[in-house]
Design an enzyme around this catalytic site. Structure first.
Site, PDB file in Angstrom:
ATOM      1  N   GLY A   1     -14.431  -3.586   1.407  1.00 56.71           N
ATOM      2  CA  GLY A   1     -15.779  -3.053   1.607  1.00 56.71           C
ATOM      3  C   GLY A   1     -16.125  -1.991   0.581  1.00 56.71           C
ATOM      4  O   GLY A   1     -17.246  -1.937   0.062  1.00 56.71           O
TER       5      GLY A   1
ATOM      6  N   ARG B   1       0.824  -1.217   0.000  1.00 60.03           N
ATOM      7  CA  ARG B   1       0.000   0.000   0.000  1.00 60.03           C
ATOM      8  C   ARG B   1       0.854   1.262   0.000  1.00 60.03           C
ATOM      9  O   ARG B   1       0.431   2.291  -0.546  1.00 60.03           O
ATOM     10  CB  ARG B   1      -0.942  -0.002   1.206  1.00 60.03           C
ATOM     11  CG  ARG B   1      -2.073  -0.974   0.999  1.00 60.03           C
ATOM     12  CD  ARG B   1      -3.123  -0.837   2.052  1.00 60.03           C
ATOM     13  NE  ARG B   1      -4.305  -1.561   1.652  1.00 60.03           N
ATOM     14  CZ  ARG B   1      -5.229  -2.016   2.493  1.00 60.03           C
ATOM     15  NH1 ARG B   1      -5.085  -1.814   3.788  1.00 60.03           N
ATOM     16  NH2 ARG B   1      -6.271  -2.649   2.046  1.00 60.03           N
TER      17      ARG B   1
ATOM     18  N   LYS C   1     -21.490 -15.999   1.623  1.00 58.29           N
ATOM     19  CA  LYS C   1     -22.927 -15.765   1.829  1.00 58.29           C
ATOM     20  C   LYS C   1     -23.634 -15.017   0.708  1.00 58.29           C
ATOM     21  O   LYS C   1     -23.097 -14.047   0.180  1.00 58.29           O
ATOM     22  CB  LYS C   1     -23.104 -14.934   3.099  1.00 58.29           C
ATOM     23  CG  LYS C   1     -22.782 -15.678   4.363  1.00 58.29           C
ATOM     24  CD  LYS C   1     -23.068 -14.733   5.487  1.00 58.29           C
ATOM     25  CE  LYS C   1     -22.891 -15.351   6.837  1.00 58.29           C
ATOM     26  NZ  LYS C   1     -22.963 -14.302   7.850  1.00 58.29           N
TER      27      LYS C   1
ATOM     28  N   GLY D   1     -10.946  -8.957  -1.064  1.00 54.52           N
ATOM     29  CA  GLY D   1      -9.702  -9.479  -0.502  1.00 54.52           C
ATOM     30  C   GLY D   1      -9.360 -10.900  -0.914  1.00 54.52           C
ATOM     31  O   GLY D   1      -8.219 -11.196  -1.268  1.00 54.52           O
TER      32      GLY D   1
END
Ligand code: AMP
Length: 403
Positions: free
Chosen positions: A383, A36, A210, A360
């Site tokens: 997210g 990063r 999910k 991820g």
């Protein structure tokens, strides 16, 4: 409307506040992976090589108490940045107050200053979490330190914090520009524009545990996609909705009606596994067996099977735009990783398509395979990329000035 980009700014002699994403894995002051920091270099270099002064802000981890401060200081990151830039970087052990103002006022053109972790503002104050709750006074304070603002932290773009939205709003209020950095520009180009107006055939691949986590992605992408390939644990709720036996596989009973509805709305676009790699236990030591689309009572589906891999590959070979989010199975266990790895390989083989990976686990799979350089865009946000794929407006992008 197109957003203002760092390369649109005339940074010469200007103090440029930059929100970077230096949220790297760190333990006892040792950085586990500096990706990063490396990824932020193009934006920082543009500023300093064009005679600007770069004042960097970032969060690191979650800061709840004073005890967290030692482990979550940006000091080691500033040191690593200095090595990467091959020039001195000034680290300020605070992010508000006289020390900060002195450091900023002493800057020469081309200098870099790193302020302390923005989330240190989440403890010890009357407002509560000043950074994470976006205390407007904090955003105004940070904005007052500079002449222009650049947001290059896509990973927090789905949050409304003082160091992204707060500063940008305050900057704009005083007539100063708020631009996107190069990393952010890439995310907007691929997760935003390429997905909103895809070149067809557009194939979406979804996996992961999910259905409930991906409902909004599916709903947003059904009308845009030509095919939606579904694998991973979430596939079993869809198979159950079609009346298949799913044994002990992951299952969300309260999502069966929704799965039925989505299958109907997608009008044949959703492609489910036709075979599966199943086992009696969620364990890499459990005996594995390839079964069809009905799973025996004592077994659970842990990966897509070889026929499904072939079916997915056949569809993918003609694709012109592909978005992939979520693994095709419990890929952390080598016995159930093949489906995910094969899907990754077929993306890498597409030479005439825009391939986009968000999330991820799929990113980890791409890295494990060494195919990352062959993918058009690998999103840096988990997210944030999911919310972007849901078609939602991200506050950290919305607050950037239009061109
Ligand atoms: P997500 O965070 O929703 O992308 O889900 C990723 C997780 O789902 C990974 O840890 C996988 O091990 C897990 N997963 C994927 N497929 C399955 C499956 N068939 N059964 C159980 N877990 C799975």
């Amino acid at each position: 409307m197109a957003k203002l980009i760092v390369s649109d700014l005339d940074v010469k002699d200007k103090k440029v506040l930059v929100r970077v994403d230096f949220n790297v894995p760190i333990k006892d002051g040792v950085i586990g992976d500096d990706n990063r920091i490396v990824a932020a270099l193009p934006t920082i270099k543009y500023i300093i090589e064009n005679g600007g002064k770069a004042i960097l802000l970032s969060h690191l981890g979650r800061v709840k108490t004073d005890d967290d401060k030692k482990e979550l200081s940006l000091k080691p990151i500033a040191e690593r940045l200095s090595e990467l830039l091959a020039k001195p970087v000034t680290f300020v052990s605070e992010n508000e107050g006289q020390k900060v103002e002195d450091a900023v006022n002493n800057m020469q053109d081309g200098d870099v200053v790193v302020l302390e972790n923005t989330r240190f503002q989440d403890i010890d104050n009357d407002f509560g979490k000043r950074e994470s709750k976006n205390d407007p006074k904090l955003g105004e304070y940070w904005a007052s330190l500079g002449d222009m603002y650049v947001n290059d932290a896509f990973g927090t773009a789905h949050r409304s914090h003082a160091s992204n939205v707060g500063i940008a709003e305050a900057m704009k209020k005083s007539g100063k520009p708020a631009a996107a950095g190069y990393l952010m520009e890439k995310e907007i180009k691929f997760l935003g524009d390429a997905v909103a107006n895809p070149v067809h055939p557009f194939v979406t691949i979804l996996g992961g545990a999910k259905v409930s986590d991906k409902i909004d992605v599916i709903t947003n992408l059904i009308p845009k996609s030509d095919h939606i390939l579904i694998g991973g644990g979430m596939a079993y709720t869809f198979l159950a909705a079609q009346g298949h036996d799913i044994g002990k596989s992951l299952f969300e009973p309260d999502k069966v009606d929704l799965a039925k509805q989505l299958l109907k709305d997608a009008a044949g676009k959703i492609v489910l596994p036709v075979d599966n790699v199943a086992a009696t236990e969620f364990s890499n030591d459990a005996a594995r067996e390839v079964v069809g689309d009905d799973i025996p009572d004592n077994m659970m589906g842990l990966d897509i099977g070889p026929k499904t891999v072939e079916k997915f590959k056949e569809i993918l070979k003609d694709a012109k735009t592909v978005v992939w989010n979520g693994p095709m199975g419990a890929f952390e266990m080598s016995n159930f990783a093949e489906g995910t790895l094969e899907v990754g390989k077929s993306l890498a083989e597409l030479t005439d398509a825009t391939t986009i990976i968000g999330g991820g686990d799929s990113t980890a799979a791409a890295k494990q395979l060494g195919i990352a350089p062959k993918i058009t865009h690998i999103s840096t946000g988990g997210g944030a990329s999911l919310q972007y794929l849901e078609g939602k407006e991200l506050p950290g992008i919305a607050c950037i000035s239009d061109k």
